[in-house]
Design a protein around this motif. Structure first.
Motif, PDB file in Angstrom:
ATOM      1  N   PHE A 107      43.163  57.121  34.619  1.00 21.76           N
ATOM      2  CA  PHE A 107      42.683  57.029  35.999  1.00 21.76           C
ATOM      3  C   PHE A 107      41.713  58.159  36.330  1.00 21.76           C
ATOM      4  O   PHE A 107      41.667  58.650  37.448  1.00 21.76           O
ATOM      5  N   ASP A 108      40.967  58.577  35.315  1.00 21.19           N
ATOM      6  CA  ASP A 108      39.865  59.506  35.531  1.00 21.19           C
ATOM      7  C   ASP A 108      38.869  58.863  36.486  1.00 21.19           C
ATOM      8  O   ASP A 108      38.682  57.639  36.483  1.00 21.19           O
ATOM      9  N   VAL A 109      38.218  59.682  37.283  1.00 20.20           N
ATOM     10  CA  VAL A 109      37.353  59.154  38.335  1.00 20.20           C
ATOM     11  C   VAL A 109      36.254  58.257  37.776  1.00 20.20           C
ATOM     12  O   VAL A 109      35.922  57.214  38.362  1.00 20.20           O
ATOM     13  N   LYS A 110      35.703  58.618  36.621  1.00 18.94           N
ATOM     14  CA  LYS A 110      34.631  57.793  36.067  1.00 18.94           C
ATOM     15  C   LYS A 110      35.185  56.495  35.493  1.00 18.94           C
ATOM     16  O   LYS A 110      34.525  55.453  35.563  1.00 18.94           O
ATOM     17  N   GLN A 111      36.373  56.518  34.928  1.00 21.84           N
ATOM     18  CA  GLN A 111      37.004  55.280  34.467  1.00 21.84           C
ATOM     19  C   GLN A 111      37.206  54.327  35.643  1.00 21.84           C
ATOM     20  O   GLN A 111      36.910  53.128  35.546  1.00 21.84           O
ATOM     21  N   ASN A 112      37.704  54.861  36.737  1.00 18.96           N
ATOM     22  CA  ASN A 112      37.970  54.023  37.908  1.00 18.96           C
ATOM     23  C   ASN A 112      36.688  53.421  38.476  1.00 18.96           C
ATOM     24  O   ASN A 112      36.622  52.220  38.778  1.00 18.96           O
ATOM     25  N   PHE A 113      35.659  54.253  38.619  1.00 19.67           N
ATOM     26  CA  PHE A 113      34.406  53.760  39.183  1.00 19.67           C
ATOM     27  C   PHE A 113      33.708  52.791  38.239  1.00 19.67           C
ATOM     28  O   PHE A 113      33.034  51.855  38.692  1.00 19.67           O
ATOM     29  N   ALA A 114      33.849  52.996  36.924  1.00 23.46           N
ATOM     30  CA  ALA A 114      33.266  52.057  35.962  1.00 23.46           C
ATOM     31  C   ALA A 114      33.937  50.692  36.080  1.00 23.46           C
ATOM     32  O   ALA A 114      33.265  49.653  36.035  1.00 23.46           O
ATOM     33  N   ALA A 115      35.258  50.695  36.250  1.00 20.03           N
ATOM     34  CA  ALA A 115      35.989  49.438  36.417  1.00 20.03           C
ATOM     35  C   ALA A 115      35.558  48.729  37.700  1.00 20.03           C
ATOM     36  O   ALA A 115      35.373  47.505  37.724  1.00 20.03           O
ATOM     37  N   ILE A 116      35.366  49.501  38.780  1.00 16.59           N
ATOM     38  CA  ILE A 116      34.922  48.914  40.047  1.00 16.59           C
ATOM     39  C   ILE A 116      33.524  48.322  39.895  1.00 16.59           C
ATOM     40  O   ILE A 116      33.235  47.245  40.430  1.00 16.59           O
ATOM     41  N   ALA A 117      32.652  49.016  39.161  1.00 22.14           N
ATOM     42  CA  ALA A 117      31.292  48.516  38.947  1.00 22.14           C
ATOM     43  C   ALA A 117      31.306  47.175  38.217  1.00 22.14           C
ATOM     44  O   ALA A 117      30.546  46.258  38.564  1.00 22.14           O
ATOM     45  N   ILE A 118      32.163  47.051  37.211  1.00 20.48           N
ATOM     46  CA  ILE A 118      32.272  45.778  36.484  1.00 20.48           C
ATOM     47  C   ILE A 118      32.817  44.681  37.402  1.00 20.48           C
ATOM     48  O   ILE A 118      32.331  43.540  37.394  1.00 20.48           O
ATOM     49  N   LEU A 119      33.815  45.030  38.195  1.00 18.11           N
ATOM     50  CA  LEU A 119      34.383  44.053  39.138  1.00 18.11           C
ATOM     51  C   LEU A 119      33.335  43.597  40.144  1.00 18.11           C
ATOM     52  O   LEU A 119      33.359  42.446  40.607  1.00 18.11           O
ATOM     53  N   LEU A 120      32.420  44.489  40.482  1.00 20.65           N
ATOM     54  CA  LEU A 120      31.342  44.149  41.408  1.00 20.65           C
ATOM     55  C   LEU A 120      30.513  42.991  40.860  1.00 20.65           C
ATOM     56  O   LEU A 120      30.108  42.085  41.607  1.00 20.65           O
ATOM     57  N   TYR A 121      30.282  43.005  39.560  1.00 15.39           N
ATOM     58  CA  TYR A 121      29.490  41.943  38.944  1.00 15.39           C
ATOM     59  C   TYR A 121      30.331  40.711  38.623  1.00 15.39           C
ATOM     60  O   TYR A 121      29.801  39.596  38.579  1.00 15.39           O
ATOM     61  N   PHE A 122      31.620  40.893  38.406  1.00 13.81           N
ATOM     62  CA  PHE A 122      32.495  39.723  38.318  1.00 13.81           C
ATOM     63  C   PHE A 122      32.477  38.969  39.646  1.00 13.81           C
ATOM     64  O   PHE A 122      32.492  37.735  39.676  1.00 13.81           O
ATOM     65  N   ALA A 123      32.457  39.718  40.749  1.00 13.00           N
ATOM     66  CA  ALA A 123      32.397  39.096  42.078  1.00 13.00           C
ATOM     67  C   ALA A 123      31.100  38.308  42.245  1.00 13.00           C
ATOM     68  O   ALA A 123      31.079  37.239  42.874  1.00 13.00           O
ATOM     69  N   TYR A 124      30.018  38.825  41.659  1.00 11.58           N
ATOM     70  CA  TYR A 124      28.735  38.113  41.686  1.00 11.58           C
ATOM     71  C   TYR A 124      28.861  36.759  40.999  1.00 11.58           C
ATOM     72  O   TYR A 124      28.393  35.729  41.520  1.00 11.58           O
ATOM     73  N   LEU A 125      29.519  36.742  39.841  1.00 15.23           N
ATOM     74  CA  LEU A 125      29.686  35.485  39.102  1.00 15.23           C
ATOM     75  C   LEU A 125      30.611  34.528  39.844  1.00 15.23           C
ATOM     76  O   LEU A 125      30.387  33.309  39.856  1.00 15.23           O
ATOM     77  N   VAL A 126      31.658  35.064  40.466  1.00 16.74           N
ATOM     78  CA  VAL A 126      32.566  34.228  41.256  1.00 16.74           C
ATOM     79  C   VAL A 126      31.827  33.630  42.448  1.00 16.74           C
ATOM     80  O   VAL A 126      32.002  32.451  42.787  1.00 16.74           O
ATOM     81  N   LEU A 127      31.000  34.444  43.090  1.00 11.80           N
ATOM     82  CA  LEU A 127      30.219  33.975  44.244  1.00 11.80           C
ATOM     83  C   LEU A 127      29.330  32.808  43.851  1.00 11.80           C
ATOM     84  O   LEU A 127      29.240  31.812  44.582  1.00 11.80           O
TER      85      LEU A 127
END
Length: 220
Positions: A107-127
Motif C-alpha cells: 500500500f505504498d502511495v505510488k502503488q495505490n495511485f498506479a492502481a487508481i490510474a489503471i481503474l480510471l481507464y477500466f472505467a473508460y472501457l466500461v463507459l
C-alpha cells in the motif's frame, strides 16, 4: 518490409534487453541486489503505457473534431493496449516489491495511485460498453479520455512526490539515475524502454487493424 522497420527494431531491442538484462553485471547494492534487473522490465511497461495513453488522447481529440469512426477506434484500441502494459507494470512491480520490501503490495502511495490510474481507464472501457449509440459513445468517451489523461499524470508523477514513498524518485528518495544506474545498465535500460514502446505500438496497431476489419465487414 521497409514500412515495418520499427517493428523489427522493437523486437530486436526487446530480445537484446531481455538477454542482456539477465546476463550483464549490475551494481552490487544492499537490499535490492540482483532484483534491480527488474528495472529493465518494470519501468518500460509504464513508459509504454503512458505513450499508448498519449496516442489515445490524441485520437480522442481528433475524433471530436472529425467525427471519424476510425479515430474513435484508434483511441479505444490504444487504451486497450495501454491497459495491458499498465497491468504488466503492476505485476512486475509487485514481484519486485516482494523481494525488496517483503510483500507484493505494501500500500505504498505510488502503488495505490498506479492502481487508481489503471481503474480510471477500466472505467473508460466500461463507459464505452454502456453506450449503444455509436456517435454518442464516441463523443462521451472521447471527452472522458481527454480528462482522464491529465488525472493519470497527476496520480503517477505529482501526488507520489508530495508524500513519503518507498519508490525511488518519490517521497524524497533519490531516483535510480541519481546514484546507481551506471553506464552498463543504461546500455540495457534505454534500449528496453524504446523496444517495449515499439512493441506496445505494434500491439495497438494490430488491435486497430482487427477492429477496423470487423467494422468494414459489418458495414458491407
Amino acid at each position: 518490409m521497409y514500412k515495418n522497420w520499427w517493428k523489427v527494431l522493437g523486437a530486436i531491442l526487446v530480445i537484446y534487453s531481455t538477454v542482456a538484462g539477465f546476463l550483464m553485471k549490475t551494481p552490487e547494492l544492499p537490499i535490492i541486489r540482483e532484483s534491480i534487473r527488474n528495472l529493465y522490465f518494470h519501468v518500460p511497461m509504464w513508459f509504454s503505457m503512458i505513450v499508448l495513453f498519449s496516442i489515445s488522447v490524441f485520437y480522442s481529440i481528433k475524433s471530436l473534431r472529425s467525427n471519424d469512426p476510425a479515430d474513435d477506434i484508434k483511441a479505444v484500441e490504444s487504451v486497450n493496449a495501454g491497459v495491458i502494459f499498465g497491468l504488466l507494470g503492476i505485476v512486475t512491480g509487485a514481484i519486485w516489491a516482494k523481494f525488496t520490501w517483503g510483500q507484493a503490495w505494501s500500500f505504498d502511495v505510488k502503488q495505490n495511485f498506479a492502481a487508481i490510474a489503471i481503474l480510471l481507464y477500466f472505467a473508460y472501457l466500461v463507459l464505452r460498453n454502456a453506450i449503444d449509440e455509436e456517435q454518442k459513445r464516441a463523443k462521451i468517451s472521447a471527452i472522458y479520455n481527454i480528462f482522464a489523461f491529465p488525472i493519470m499524470v497527476v496520480l503517477l508523477f505529482v501526488l507520489p512526490r508530495l508524500s513519503d514513498s518507498l519508490h525511488p524518485g518519490n517521497g524524497g528518495n533519490p531516483g535510480f539515475n541519481a546514484y546507481d544506474l551506471d553506464s552498463r545498465m543504461r546500455m540495457v535500460f534505454y534500449p528496453a524502454c524504446l523496444g517495449w514502446i515499439l512493441i506496445g505500438c505494434w500491439i495497438y496497431n494490430l488491435l486497430y487493424r482487427l477492429r477496423d476489419l470487423e467494422r468494414n465487414k459489418l458495414s458491407k
